[in-house]
Write an enzyme that holds these catalytic residues in place. Structure first.
Site, PDB file in Angstrom:
ATOM      1  N   THR A  89       0.814  -1.223   0.000  1.00  0.00           N
ATOM      2  CA  THR A  89       0.000   0.000   0.000  1.00  0.00           C
ATOM      3  C   THR A  89       0.848   1.275   0.000  1.00  0.00           C
ATOM      4  O   THR A  89       0.326   2.370   0.204  1.00  0.00           O
ATOM      5  CB  THR A  89      -0.877   0.020   1.265  1.00  0.00           C
ATOM      6  OG1 THR A  89      -0.028  -0.266   2.382  1.00  0.00           O
ATOM      7  CG2 THR A  89      -1.982  -1.012   1.187  1.00  0.00           C
ATOM      8  N   SER A  90       2.155   1.131  -0.247  1.00  0.00           N
ATOM      9  CA  SER A  90       3.086   2.231   0.005  1.00  0.00           C
ATOM     10  C   SER A  90       2.966   3.412  -0.961  1.00  0.00           C
ATOM     11  O   SER A  90       3.109   3.266  -2.172  1.00  0.00           O
ATOM     12  CB  SER A  90       4.510   1.683  -0.061  1.00  0.00           C
ATOM     13  OG  SER A  90       5.450   2.734  -0.129  1.00  0.00           O
ATOM     14  N   ASN A  91       2.775   4.602  -0.381  1.00  0.00           N
ATOM     15  CA  ASN A  91       2.834   5.846  -1.157  1.00  0.00           C
ATOM     16  C   ASN A  91       4.256   6.119  -1.627  1.00  0.00           C
ATOM     17  O   ASN A  91       4.492   6.625  -2.708  1.00  0.00           O
ATOM     18  CB  ASN A  91       2.372   7.021  -0.299  1.00  0.00           C
ATOM     19  CG  ASN A  91       0.912   6.907   0.092  1.00  0.00           C
ATOM     20  OD1 ASN A  91       0.065   6.663  -0.744  1.00  0.00           O
ATOM     21  ND2 ASN A  91       0.627   7.053   1.382  1.00  0.00           N
TER      22      ASN A  91
END
Ligand SMILES: *Cc1c(COP(=O)(O)O)cnc(C)c1O
Length: 346
Positions: A89-91
């Protein structure tokens, strides 16, 4: 403080920042928006939202500012691909992928299962759309470093020139935080044009962004207190304030200032995480709905919503005085929103 003195110190700091290698990735300056409806709704002090969700590249967010300085080093080292890792889910990884693509580089991601698993949504969807080389592994955030190093070794063996962008290394963190020194200058100048000085700057953050802002405001000689609202409780690195102070000291060093930051100068509040990282908090949901419904500004549930819930609570508890001038930095994270549809209680 006289606005003239902000002007001259900011010119000096700007000059020093301009001497450091940087690539252009972000749309800057981002808007600083007054939010009168929201302010009235919380009966709060003068309040502005710094729209770092609008930095532009691939849905924007705070990392784009940081990557302007980090990718300058990638280019300087003659690398032809980057390696990075975090959760699915990393921005951070989505913005790294976009920056790499914009600069014509290849990108390898090692991603641990996030709260939302490997669903093709949000940042993972965007990583795939930008055709990052992705390996999804069964570890947590802190087990990633050896896997990233192994990936770098494997790519070297294939005669590639990989660059490891490690969010755990102080050297990397200090360079990244330069992007938020730049943000501090922007905020100071945007408010100075209204004859205002920020007393508090709130944001979701535990590392580079609050460190860069703290360094920036101190180097500008301004009394602004940066208040980071932590999105995550770490198992290993537990003294957030000391870590942030260490990054701020290293960042000031890169700018040629021999200044040490103490942990006592840094405020990082971990009281608004809710159940845990990546899971909505009920106060965060309230904050998110209030800002959406009063200003049409959308927050993300993992970072910025929890940070705003901290700000609202600090107003209620009079930790923020009614005649303060507060800036809330919207750090982005919006691609995650739609994965949380079932958790938003709509
Ligand atoms: C990464 C991230 C943060 C935290 O930034 P740091 O520089 O690590 O403090 C805050 N908000 C969002 C939306 C992020 O993606």
């Amino acid at each position: 403080m006289a606005t003239g003195s902000i002007g001259s110190t900011s010119a000096t700091l700007r000059e020093r920042l301009a001497k450091l290698p940087r690539v252009s990735l972000a749309t800057l300056p981002t808007p600083l928006e007054p939010c009168e409806n929201f302010r009235r709704a919380i009966d709060g002090p003068r309040l502005f939202v710094k729209r770092d969700d609008l930095t532009g590249l691939a849905f924007g967010g705070n990392k784009v500012r940081q990557l302007e300085f980090l990718f300058a080093d990638v280019i300087a080292k003659g690398s032809n691909c980057v390696v990075a890792g975090a959760y699915t889910t990393s921005n951070w990884c989505r913005q790294i992928t976009a920056a790499a693509r914009k600069l014509g580089l290849d990108v390898y991601l090692v991603l641990a299962h996030g709260e939302k698993g490997p669903a093709l949504q949000g940042n993972l969807l965007l990583d795939r759309l930008m055709d990052a080389n992705i390996e999804i592994v069964d570890t947590d955030d802190e087990g990633l470093q050896p896997l990233l190093e192994a990936k770098v070794a494997a790519l070297r063996a294939l005669d590639l020139r990989p660059y490891l962008i490690s969010s755990f290394a102080l050297e990397t963190q200090a360079v990244a935080a330069l992007g938020y020194v730049n943000a501090a200058i922007e905020i100071a100048e945007q408010l100075s044009a209204k004859c205002l000085v920020p007393t508090h700057v709130y944001l979701a953050g535990a590392e580079m962004s609050p460190a860069g802002l703290a360094a920036g405001f101190r180097l500008l000689g301004m009394p602004t207190q940066v208040v980071g609202i932590a999105p995550v409780r770490y198992r290993i690195k537990t003294d957030r304030a000391a870590d942030i102070a260490g990054i701020a000291t290293a960042t000031a060093g890169l700018l040629g200032y021999d200044i040490a930051f103490g942990r006592d100068e840094i405020v990082n509040d971990d009281g608004y995480i809710g159940p845990r990282y990546g899971v909505v908090s009920s106060a965060g949901l309230d904050a998110m709905k209030l800002l959406a419904r009063s200003e049409g500004i959308i927050l993300d549930p993992v970072y910025s919503a929890k940070a705003l819930s901290g700000l609202i609570d600090h107003v209620r508890r009079r930790i923020i005085h009614p005649d303060a001038t507060v800036v809330f930095v919207h750090t982005g994270g919006l691609p995650a929103l739609f994965s949380y549809a079932d958790d938003l209680e709509l």
